[in-house]
Design a protein around this motif. Structure first.
Motif, short mmCIF file in Angstrom:
data_model
loop_
_atom_site.label_atom_id
_atom_site.label_comp_id
_atom_site.label_asym_id
_atom_site.label_seq_id
_atom_site.Cartn_x
_atom_site.Cartn_y
_atom_site.Cartn_z
N GLU A 34 36.11 44.96 45.74
CA GLU A 34 37.02 44.54 46.86
C GLU A 34 36.22 44.53 48.36
O GLU A 34 36.75 44.55 49.45
N PHE A 36 33.30 42.53 50.39
CA PHE A 36 32.72 41.27 50.49
C PHE A 36 31.09 41.63 50.69
O PHE A 36 30.76 42.42 51.83
N LYS A 118 36.79 32.31 54.69
CA LYS A 118 37.82 33.38 54.91
C LYS A 118 38.96 33.36 53.89
O LYS A 118 39.07 34.36 53.24
N ASP A 119 39.43 32.18 53.43
CA ASP A 119 40.57 31.95 52.43
C ASP A 119 39.88 32.44 51.16
O ASP A 119 40.38 33.17 50.53
N SER A 121 37.13 34.25 50.49
CA SER A 121 36.89 35.48 50.12
C SER A 121 38.03 36.70 50.15
O SER A 121 37.94 37.45 49.38
N ASP A 122 39.03 36.04 50.75
CA ASP A 122 40.27 37.14 50.61
C ASP A 122 40.79 36.91 49.07
O ASP A 122 41.38 37.74 48.65
N ILE A 125 38.67 39.06 47.10
CA ILE A 125 38.84 40.47 47.38
C ILE A 125 40.11 40.63 46.52
O ILE A 125 40.14 41.93 45.61
N ASN A 126 41.13 39.95 46.20
CA ASN A 126 42.27 40.28 45.61
C ASN A 126 42.19 40.10 44.14
O ASN A 126 42.67 40.86 43.03
#
Length: 158
Positions: A34, A36, A118-119, A121-122, A125-126
């Motif tokens: 989780e 980056f 950003k989208d 990497s989010d 992480i999820n």
């Protein structure tokens, strides 16, 4: 770079010469547990040269796409074709390299221009978090890459 002009301006003489220019762009993202870990971008450009001389093929490649770089690499390819002639097991002809004419553009429309770090990497992480299904899993990694490649080919026989 105009490959047709480069082909015309090479200093070597051979029965057949081809140039294949490959340009690659790569973006790589990494998430671990989780967190980056980074984004890497890379660009790579090079030319593969193939020559046929007296029935033998020779190959060389270079990242120096100047005319001087192409002449140096083509001279190496010719040298290898001439060396192969000393161990001539089979004579190749122009029939092995018929003229190639064509064009292909992938219908895929997403890529570098639509990429949102950003989208992405989010999402990564999820995904990493969703892999945490047991305390026995101690390390989770998610990798994402976009690879874009453009290839241009020219040859002395069309």
């Amino acid at each position: 770079m105009n490959l047709k002009n480069a082909l015309k301006n090479l200093t070597i003489k051979a029965d057949y010469i081809s140039l294949r220019l490959v340009k690659k762009r790569i973006i790589l993202l990494m998430v671990r547990n989780e967190k980056f870990e980074g984004l890497t971008k890379d660009n790579d450009t090079g030319i593969m040269i193939e020559v046929l001389k007296d029935g033998q093929f020779g190959y060389a490649a270079t990242s120096d796409i100047s005319l001087a770089g192409l002449n140096e690499a083509s001279a190496k390819a010719l040298q290898l074709a001439n060396k192969a002639n000393q161990y001539n097991l089979m004579k190749f002809t122009l029939n092995e390299r018929p003229p190639v004419i064509g064009k292909y553009i992938s219908p895929f429309v997403s890529g570098f221009d639509e990429f949102n770090a950003k989208d992405t990497s989010d999402l990564m992480i999820n995904l990493s978090n969703s892999m945490k299904v047991s305390d026995k899993i101690i390390n989770r990694s998610v990798f994402f890459s976009i690879n874009e490649m453009e290839t241009t080919f020219v040859s002395s026989n069309g």
